[in-house]
Write a protein that holds these residues in place. Sequence first.
Motif, PDB file in Angstrom:
ATOM      1  N   GLN A 268       0.647  -1.506  -0.226  1.00  0.00           N
ATOM      2  CA  GLN A 268      -0.050  -0.037   0.518  1.00  0.00           C
ATOM      3  C   GLN A 268       0.647   1.190   0.049  1.00  0.00           C
ATOM      4  OE1 GLN A 268      -1.191  -0.910   4.427  1.00  0.00           O
ATOM      5  NE2 GLN A 268      -1.578   1.338   3.988  1.00  0.00           N
TER       6      GLN A 268
ATOM      7  N   PHE B 157      -6.106  -0.947  -0.757  1.00  0.00           N
ATOM      8  CA  PHE B 157      -4.904  -1.557  -0.683  1.00  0.00           C
ATOM      9  C   PHE B 157      -4.519  -2.539  -1.759  1.00  0.00           C
ATOM     10  CE2 PHE B 157      -6.603  -1.298   3.689  1.00  0.00           C
ATOM     11  CZ  PHE B 157      -5.894  -0.635   4.491  1.00  0.00           C
TER      12      PHE B 157
ATOM     13  N   GLN C  91      -7.616  -5.804  -5.422  1.00  0.00           N
ATOM     14  CA  GLN C  91      -7.248  -4.085  -4.731  1.00  0.00           C
ATOM     15  C   GLN C  91      -8.793  -4.146  -4.050  1.00  0.00           C
ATOM     16  OE1 GLN C  91      -5.893  -0.880  -7.264  1.00  0.00           O
ATOM     17  NE2 GLN C  91      -5.441  -2.645  -8.422  1.00  0.00           N
TER      18      GLN C  91
END
Length: 195
Positions: free
Chosen positions: A96, A139, A154
């Motif tokens: 991230q 993320f 994601q």
Amino acid sequence: MANFPTRRSVLTTGALASLLPLDAALAQVPLNPTPECHDSDTATVRQTEGPFFKPSSPERADLIEPGMAGPPIELVGFVLTLGCRPVPDAVVDLWQADDKGDYDNSGFRLRGHQRADAEGRYRFRTIVPGAYEGRTRHFHVKVAPPGGRLLTTQLYFPGEPKNRKDGLFRRELLMRTAKKKGSLAGRFDFVLDMR
Ligand code: FE
């Protein structure tokens, strides 16, 4: 628990028992619903890995390092099959941006992986990533089941104004989030394309 749907009807007794402590932090306030695992459900949506993935991240659940800025978040969930069975030992690899939206491409800051436990649970403690040019807050995750097909995807945050403007955003990939004592808790269950 009463505020959002659960998979209690399809989970085994053991997995259900483990769901209770996992959800404790999230049960304090109403949560936005995310897709649940059902027998006929489809697998978690796949997404591109983007330009910043690095293999061989450290094995760790806590990505917060001394002096790191940004609001903390505890991200928890299960790794499950299409039939809602846990996938023990699935490797969950998370990377991230930092709170300013920058990735560490020389080291492994805010990168880490761990294995789901015997009941398919994973847990990360990290910070809320910053949104960067062209992207909403997210993320990146890879989930690798033992002997199965890798899932790259994601995860997104509910209520972000930039969600609507990000072409990659998918509401199926929204975490459920809740604030607890100034900290954020997030929940997402990965459903792998396997029986
Ligand atoms: Fe990214």
